[in-house]
Design a protein around this motif. Structure first.
Motif, PDB file in Angstrom:
ATOM      1  N   GLN A  23       0.829  -1.208   0.000  1.00  0.00           N
ATOM      2  CA  GLN A  23       0.000   0.000   0.000  1.00  0.00           C
ATOM      3  C   GLN A  23       0.863   1.258   0.000  1.00  0.00           C
ATOM      4  O   GLN A  23       0.590   2.210  -0.733  1.00  0.00           O
ATOM      5  CB  GLN A  23      -0.921  -0.015   1.225  1.00  0.00           C
ATOM      6  CG  GLN A  23      -1.878   1.166   1.290  1.00  0.00           C
ATOM      7  CD  GLN A  23      -2.888   1.037   2.415  1.00  0.00           C
ATOM      8  OE1 GLN A  23      -3.217  -0.076   2.825  1.00  0.00           O
ATOM      9  NE2 GLN A  23      -3.362   2.151   2.931  1.00  0.00           N
ATOM     10  N   ASN A  27       1.005   3.958  -3.017  1.00  0.00           N
ATOM     11  CA  ASN A  27       0.620   5.340  -2.734  1.00  0.00           C
ATOM     12  C   ASN A  27       1.784   6.313  -2.934  1.00  0.00           C
ATOM     13  O   ASN A  27       1.587   7.450  -3.371  1.00  0.00           O
ATOM     14  CB  ASN A  27       0.076   5.463  -1.311  1.00  0.00           C
ATOM     15  CG  ASN A  27      -1.310   4.852  -1.164  1.00  0.00           C
ATOM     16  OD1 ASN A  27      -1.971   4.568  -2.162  1.00  0.00           O
ATOM     17  ND2 ASN A  27      -1.744   4.629   0.062  1.00  0.00           N
ATOM     18  N   SER A 455      -4.974   7.064  -4.760  1.00  0.00           N
ATOM     19  CA  SER A 455      -4.538   6.812  -3.380  1.00  0.00           C
ATOM     20  C   SER A 455      -5.713   6.903  -2.412  1.00  0.00           C
ATOM     21  O   SER A 455      -5.831   6.088  -1.484  1.00  0.00           O
ATOM     22  CB  SER A 455      -3.454   7.825  -2.981  1.00  0.00           C
ATOM     23  OG  SER A 455      -2.314   7.694  -3.803  1.00  0.00           O
ATOM     24  N   ASN A 459      -7.263   3.736  -0.029  1.00  0.00           N
ATOM     25  CA  ASN A 459      -7.395   3.827   1.429  1.00  0.00           C
ATOM     26  C   ASN A 459      -8.848   3.692   1.876  1.00  0.00           C
ATOM     27  O   ASN A 459      -9.154   2.966   2.828  1.00  0.00           O
ATOM     28  CB  ASN A 459      -6.818   5.161   1.916  1.00  0.00           C
ATOM     29  CG  ASN A 459      -5.316   5.241   1.735  1.00  0.00           C
ATOM     30  OD1 ASN A 459      -4.615   4.225   1.782  1.00  0.00           O
ATOM     31  ND2 ASN A 459      -4.803   6.444   1.516  1.00  0.00           N
ATOM     32  N   ASN A 462     -10.265   0.100   1.251  1.00  0.00           N
ATOM     33  CA  ASN A 462      -9.741  -0.848   2.232  1.00  0.00           C
ATOM     34  C   ASN A 462     -10.424  -0.702   3.585  1.00  0.00           C
ATOM     35  O   ASN A 462     -10.767  -1.702   4.236  1.00  0.00           O
ATOM     36  CB  ASN A 462      -8.229  -0.658   2.397  1.00  0.00           C
ATOM     37  CG  ASN A 462      -7.442  -1.343   1.293  1.00  0.00           C
ATOM     38  OD1 ASN A 462      -7.931  -2.264   0.645  1.00  0.00           O
ATOM     39  ND2 ASN A 462      -6.216  -0.893   1.069  1.00  0.00           N
ATOM     40  N   LYS A 463     -10.651   0.537   4.015  1.00  0.00           N
ATOM     41  CA  LYS A 463     -11.297   0.752   5.311  1.00  0.00           C
ATOM     42  C   LYS A 463     -12.748   0.292   5.310  1.00  0.00           C
ATOM     43  O   LYS A 463     -13.245  -0.261   6.292  1.00  0.00           O
ATOM     44  CB  LYS A 463     -11.219   2.241   5.672  1.00  0.00           C
ATOM     45  CG  LYS A 463      -9.823   2.685   6.096  1.00  0.00           C
ATOM     46  CD  LYS A 463      -9.812   4.156   6.506  1.00  0.00           C
ATOM     47  CE  LYS A 463      -8.419   4.575   6.937  1.00  0.00           C
ATOM     48  NZ  LYS A 463      -8.362   6.009   7.345  1.00  0.00           N
ATOM     49  N   GLU A 477      -5.503  -4.944   0.155  1.00  0.00           N
ATOM     50  CA  GLU A 477      -4.636  -4.790   1.319  1.00  0.00           C
ATOM     51  C   GLU A 477      -3.746  -6.012   1.456  1.00  0.00           C
ATOM     52  O   GLU A 477      -4.151  -7.131   1.153  1.00  0.00           O
ATOM     53  CB  GLU A 477      -5.489  -4.612   2.583  1.00  0.00           C
ATOM     54  CG  GLU A 477      -4.680  -4.319   3.833  1.00  0.00           C
ATOM     55  CD  GLU A 477      -5.568  -4.134   5.050  1.00  0.00           C
ATOM     56  OE1 GLU A 477      -5.046  -3.875   6.140  1.00  0.00           O
ATOM     57  OE2 GLU A 477      -6.807  -4.243   4.894  1.00  0.00           O
TER      58      GLU A 477
END
Length: 612
Positions: A23, A27, A455, A459, A462-463, A477
């Motif tokens: 990651q 990024n 990016s 993020n 994934n969250k 991830e």
């Protein structure tokens, strides 16, 4: 060669040399690429306002060469690299300082060059000449072709050397290539047409907005002819043309209303042409926004797709040769290297006969084709990832070929060919003369925002998804290569494909709403007397320099260049004449037969006043 090669191989450099996780590596690369493209705005702004486009390319090109040398030095020096035994968070202190300094100096240098170079190349073509105007579209195609050829060498030769020999050798070749290109470019300095920087384009935009707000309570006139415009060449905002009034965004027209008892000044009133320039920029914004999602998809192909090919469960062999995963982008480059000449020599002439458009199809049509193909490419990418993961988990002894990734890369390469060239030509042709560098930089700003958005998507996705997946990990991830076989990269690709489809319909709306600008040459307006000018006609025919009335002696000697206020009798030895005097024109002076038709000096003076 250097920039594109690093763009595809740096993610591996971050993973295996700098010891970033997947990651962070993805990024870091997308943030670097985003900064490089975002900084093209800096190059475009400086070249339009303070330093010309040639000097902008020279200054930022030098910075780019220095940055590549610094990266080479760090890759060569063991003291500037993290220890091979360091598991994570290894880039600190002096190592971090050199790493980020060289990386973002490269972003500044390459971004500045990119902001000024396309407009500098296009400046070499006179758009008022039909042949040269037709060649402008060809120039952008060939510029892309040269980028493609250099990139193909970069992602094959340079990447292979970096991966199989040493990273510093790959960076050294990149630095050497950039230095050679810089020297060749600098040698051509005496031959370029140079566009002199003018008033700040941002200041011109701000003036229109401020004056429109100040005049917001004034009523718009019934006809656009009552709006303020400067029509003579000496006082035009641009020395070449005025832009025809349009009915879109009418609230900005209030900036062209002259309030009572106020002298026309830049912060009190703006010309119609200046207002139309702001309208053009405003109409461009939705077109520009519609291309961001496509560049977000491009960022995924340059990060996660490279890592798909880098896993140990994909067969990278090409005969007896082991094909490096970062070289996979050579596939769309090869497609483009063949398709660009075919497009230029076959499609454009054929389409030109049907549409009568100099470029075959309009720039916005070309961008639309690219957006459709990008949605198809992401759909195919998701299908290929399903096949790759199924093969890796169910039949680990039968490796899937790396060249399955060629499908998504090939389709996206064609999409990029349509969109990138279409945007560059669109922004250059439609932009006001003083904003062309800044305008073409919008193409690269779209790339920058696409990388930054990439990016953010990684993020956020994934969250959101880590709470709903059985593994309690996000769709994209984990570490390479183990976790790539157990995440849901295909769902992430399909998510982007759905966004691309929705984005295409958004683009269709704004592209159909957009009105291409129409220009009127100032010379035609003056010669026909259609506009009231502030200077005598004879003075408007010069290159912006004030001239004096020629004397009688100069006219008799054949040196007269303008009209004279003296009676005809004085022009011909004190006698009237029925024939026009030709002596005053033998050496290039303006024709003056109209002065003799009045028959006496008094009438001649009256006619001259009317002509003024």
């Amino acid at each position: 060669m250097g920039f594109v090669a690093n763009m595809t191989s740096l993610v591996q450099y971050f993973l295996f040399v700098m010891h970033f996780d997947l990651q962070t590596a993805a990024n870091t690369l997308t943030n670097f690429m985003g900064s490089a493209f975002l900084l093209s705005l800096l190059g475009g702004f400086l070249s339009d306002t303070y330093i010309n486009r040639l000097n902008t390319c020279l200054i930022f090109g030098f910075l780019e060469v220095i940055a590549l040398i610094l990266i080479t030095v760090q890759a060569y020096s063991h003291d500037l690299l993290p220890s091979p035994l360091c598991p994570k968070d290894c880039v600190k202190g002096r190592i971090a300082f050199v790493f980020y300094t060289s990386l973002y100096l490269l972003a500044i240098g390459s971004g500045g060059v990119r902001g000024a170079l396309p407009a500098l190349g296009a400046d070499q073509f006179n758009q008022k000449d039909p042949k040269e105007a037709k060649a402008l579209g060809t120039f952008f195609n060939y510029m892309l072709l040269s980028v493609v050829i250099g990139a193909a060498v970069g992602v094959t030769l340079i990447v292979w050397v970096a991966v199989n020999k040493a990273w510093y050798w790959g960076f050294f070749i990149s630095a050497l290539a950039a230095l050679v290109g810089f020297i060749i470019f600098a040698i051509g300095k005496p031959f370029y047409r140079i566009q002199v920087p003018g008033q700040s384009p941002l200041l011109r935009v701000i003036q229109v907005i401020v004056v429109a707000i100040k005049n917001r309570r004034l009523r718009l006139p019934d006809t656009p002819n009552e709006l303020y415009e400067i029509s003579d060449k000496l006082h035009m905002d641009s020395n070449h043309y005025k832009i025809v009034h349009t009915n879109q965004l009418r609230f900005l027209d209030k900036a062209a209303i002259v309030p009572k008892d106020i002298e026309p000044q830049p912060w009190n009133v703006c010309s119609v042409t200046q207002v139309e320039e702001v309208k053009i920029i405003t109409r461009m914004v939705p077109i520009f926004v519609s291309t961001i999602i496509m560049n977000t998809c491009l960022a995924q192909l340059q990060t996660f797709s490279v890592e798909q090919g880098n896993t140990r469960i994909m067969d990278k062999s090409l005969g007896h040769f082991q094909f490096p995963a970062p070289s996979i982008p050579v596939i769309p480059l090869v497609f483009m290297a063949f398709l660009i000449p075919l497009y230029e020599f076959f499609f454009v002439p054929f389409a030109r006969k049907i549409t009568h458009h100099p470029s075959g199809i309009t720039q916005l049509q070309r961008v639309g084709v690219g957006l459709v193909l990008s949605a198809i490419a992401m759909t195919v990418a998701g299908l290929v990832e399903v096949k790759r993961r199924h093969q890796a988990t169910e039949h680990p002894d039968k490796q899937i070929s790396l060249f399955w990734l060629a499908f998504q890369y090939g389709i996206f390469g064609v999409a990029d060919m349509f969109t990138l060239v279409g945007l560059l030509e669109f922004f250059y042709k439609e932009a006001p003369v003083g904003m062309r560098s800044l305008s073409t930089s919008f193409t690269f700003l779209s790339l920058a925002l696409g990388y930054y958005l990439s990016s953010i998507f990684v993020n956020v996705v994934n969250k959101v998804t880590k709470n709903i997946t059985p593994s309690k990990k996000g769709w994209v991830e984990g570490l390479i290569p183990e976790d790539l076989n157990h995440n849901n990269l295909n769902l992430f690709y399909w998510f982007l494909a759905i966004l691309s489809v929705l984005n295409f319909f958004h683009y269709l709306y704004w592209a159909s709403w957009y009105k291409y600008k129409t220009e009127e040459p100032v010379v035609e307006l003056n010669s026909k007397g259609g506009e009231t000018t502030k200077e005598p006609i004879a003075e408007l025919n010069k290159q912006g320099e004030e001239i004096k009335e020629p004397t009688t002696a100069e006219l008799l000697n054949g040196r007269g260049e303008g009209e004279t206020k003296e009676p005809n009798a004085e022009l011909n030895g004190g006698r009237e004449t029925k024939e026009p005097i030709t002596e005053s024109n033998e050496r290039g002076g303006d024709d003056v037969p109209i002065l003799h038709k009045e028959g006496n000096g008094e009438d001649a003076k009256t006619h001259h006043t009317e002509e003024k």
